[in-house]
Design an enzyme around this catalytic site. Structure first.
Site, PDB file in Angstrom:
ATOM      1  N   LYS A 100      37.030  38.938  37.950  1.00 52.56           N
ATOM      2  CA  LYS A 100      36.104  39.643  37.076  1.00 52.56           C
ATOM      3  C   LYS A 100      34.979  38.714  36.624  1.00 52.56           C
ATOM      4  O   LYS A 100      35.196  37.517  36.398  1.00 52.56           O
ATOM      5  CB  LYS A 100      36.860  40.196  35.864  1.00 52.56           C
ATOM      6  CG  LYS A 100      36.029  41.097  34.955  1.00 52.56           C
ATOM      7  CD  LYS A 100      36.883  41.670  33.836  1.00 52.56           C
ATOM      8  CE  LYS A 100      36.080  42.540  32.881  1.00 52.56           C
ATOM      9  NZ  LYS A 100      36.918  43.109  31.801  1.00 52.56           N
ATOM     10  N   SER A 175      36.360  47.954  31.415  1.00 51.33           N
ATOM     11  CA  SER A 175      35.195  47.224  31.889  1.00 51.33           C
ATOM     12  C   SER A 175      35.417  46.466  33.199  1.00 51.33           C
ATOM     13  O   SER A 175      34.480  45.939  33.783  1.00 51.33           O
ATOM     14  CB  SER A 175      34.739  46.235  30.811  1.00 51.33           C
ATOM     15  OG  SER A 175      35.725  45.253  30.547  1.00 51.33           O
ATOM     16  N   SER A 199      40.618  47.540  29.340  1.00 51.94           N
ATOM     17  CA  SER A 199      39.683  47.249  30.425  1.00 51.94           C
ATOM     18  C   SER A 199      40.306  46.921  31.775  1.00 51.94           C
ATOM     19  O   SER A 199      39.602  46.860  32.780  1.00 51.94           O
ATOM     20  CB  SER A 199      38.748  46.105  30.010  1.00 51.94           C
ATOM     21  OG  SER A 199      37.839  46.554  29.044  1.00 51.94           O
TER      22      SER A 199
END
Length: 508
Positions: A100, A175, A199
């Protein structure tokens, strides 16, 4: 030899301005005395400036890489391609990984998918990155995340939204949006996500993969751009539960005190070897409040998935647990105020922390906050505005209240886990919605980023392990089932998920 001071002494006018902000009424005579004392004290910082402040080593170096062309990145899921190779052998040898965007890879820009962070370059590997490389994984690059991680949808990232691979007009969840999509599209085998309000689990749900938020403290946060340290989690996103368990046993474990959220006596089971699929006698609670307000097809899909576990000897019982709904208000207060405070501190942990402090990233954020705060996302500006208003009026009163409320509710959950091994509910109560149209107003954007975290955020506050697995499809869209366990009983969560996955896949 002359050396410039670490901190130039304040002028009387500067000190007067500071006094006003601190609500201190000091006349000029006394202020001059304070200035002389502060000037003398600042010499300590001249000495501090010369002392070594050890950084973190990078055993397996990486190149800065490149931003892929649109034709090679159809879902905007890649933020940057940069292949980083680790050991030749290991548990993850032959596995490809996406990391990420808010996770540090030494020598690689860390934009957190935001123009605000443009120009920030990590100088070291996050602990989880080092562990992946040591286990033989090939890190293919950094996955797009939501702008500064401030969205549970997938429309806010720079330079553009991440569409759902099952319906490009809809949200992939966030996210950790790019992580989920890269797995579904076959670009990588595994991904590292982060989760402060859901997320990892939200994109796992809407994209149809496995996403696991482990027990708080099991996986170190060192090298992860923070949202709210007391609620931040790092975890695996994968196609299968087996890969999830294998990845977890690689990245979990104490990192020598660099992350102060971890217990020193932490031990890591061989999670992948504990996946037996044998769940006879396991007690499963369907949380009524977790189903309330769900779309009927979502609720039915998850209930049927949970009930299928009875065929393996588990008992499934629906119960009411009002505290699951009640904890949400406290969790939002912690996320709201804590997130704003963390950002304003440039990601530096509290002054009571003795963990590793990323001063380089702090300095970047501190300076950028003065010059380009307007480039922060709409979803973050609402938090900064609201939290500043609350703090100005009430200080940290409500943050403290929320902390106390959560502590009480954690005790209630712990009592529940004396009767049940795991809790089950929909990951999100509704199917993936359509993405906002280009040029959407502030009001439309804020409306599109609400309500999806009712069943995810509570477990960031309580810090219990929670996993989302695909329970099926409705109208062509994935439906996620959440499995929650007791603190540090991550192996049971994984094994129940593995048992369900076995049933599900055998029926296909």
């Amino acid at each position: 030899m002359y050396r410039s001071p670490a901190i130039n002494p304040p002028t009387l006018e500067e000190l007067k301005s500071v006094a006003v902000k601190q609500h201190l009424n000091i006349d000029d005579v006394d202020l001059a005395a304070y200035r002389a004392d502060v000037t003398a004290f600042l010499k300590v910082y001249d000495s501090l400036k010369t002392l070594p402040a050890p950084g973190l080593p990078v055993k397996y170096p990486s190149s800065p890489g490149y931003v892929p062309a649109q034709k090679d990145n159809p879902y905007n899921a890649w933020s940057r391609i940069t292949e980083t190779r680790g050991a030749a052998t290991g548990k993850l040898a032959g596995k490809t990984v996406a990391v990420k965007e808010n996770v540090a890879i030494g020598g690689v820009p860390m934009t957190v998918s935001s123009q605000f962070m443009s120009g920030c370059v990590s100088t070291y590997h996050a602990t989880v990155v080092s562990r992946l490389l040591e286990a033989g994984a090939l890190i293919r690059g950094k996955a797009t995340c939501e702008n500064m991680c401030y969205s549970g949808s997938s429309f806010s990232s720079f330079p553009g939204p991440v569409p759902n691979p099952h319906d490009r007009e809809r949200s992939a969840g966030g996210s950790s949006s790019g992580c989920a999509v890269l797995i579904v599209s076959g670009e990588v085998d595994l991904a590292i996500g982060t989760d402060t309000g859901g997320s990892i689990r939200l994109p796992a749900c809407w994209s149809g993969v496995v996403g696991f938020k482990p027990t708080f403290g099991l996986v170190p946060q060192t090298g992860v751009f923070p949202f709210e340290r007391s609620m931040d989690h790092v975890g695996p996103m994968t196609r299968t539960v087996k890969d999830c368990a294998l990845m977890l046993e690689v990245i979990a474990g104490y990192d020598g005190g660099l992350d102060p959220t971890q217990p020193e006596n932490l031990t890591v089971p061989q999670y992948s070897q504990l996946l037996t699929g044998k769940i006879s006698g396991i007690r499963i609670a369907l949380i009524k409040e977790g189903f309330e307000g769900s779309e009927p097809d979502v609720a039915e899909t998850v209930r049927m998935a949970a009930k299928s576990l009875e065929s393996l000897g588990a008992t499934v019982e629906e119960i009411s647990f009002p505290s699951h709904a009640n904890v949400l208000a406290a969790a939002y207060a912690l996320l709201f105020e804590g997130g704003a405070s963390t950002f304003q501190n440039g990601g530096i942990s509290s002054h009571s922390s003795r963990g590793y402090q990323d001063t380089g990233t702090h300095d970047f954020v501190f300076n950028a906050s003065k010059s380009k705060a307007d480039e922060l996302p709409i979803t973050m500006k609402r938090v900064l505005l609201g939290a500043a208003f609350i703090k100005e009026k009430f200080g940290n009163h409500f943050y403290g209240t929320a902390t106390n409320v959560v502590r009480g509710i954690v005790a209630e959950y712990d009592s529940l886990f004396e009767k049940f091994n795991v809790l089950v509910m929909p990951t999100i109560k509704f199917k993936a919605p359509k993405l906002p149209k280009a040029g959407a107003s502030v009001a439309e954007i804020l409306e599109a980023d609400t309500e999806m975290s009712a069943n995810t955020l509570p477990f960031n506050a309580t810090r219990h392990p929670a996993l989302s697995i695909n329970a099926g499809f409705s109208e062509g869209l994935p439906v996620g089932m959440t499995i929650v366990g007791n603190h540090f009983d991550d192996s049971t969560v994984l094994n129940v998920a593995y048992a369900y996955e076995t049933i599900r896949d055998a029926a296909q």
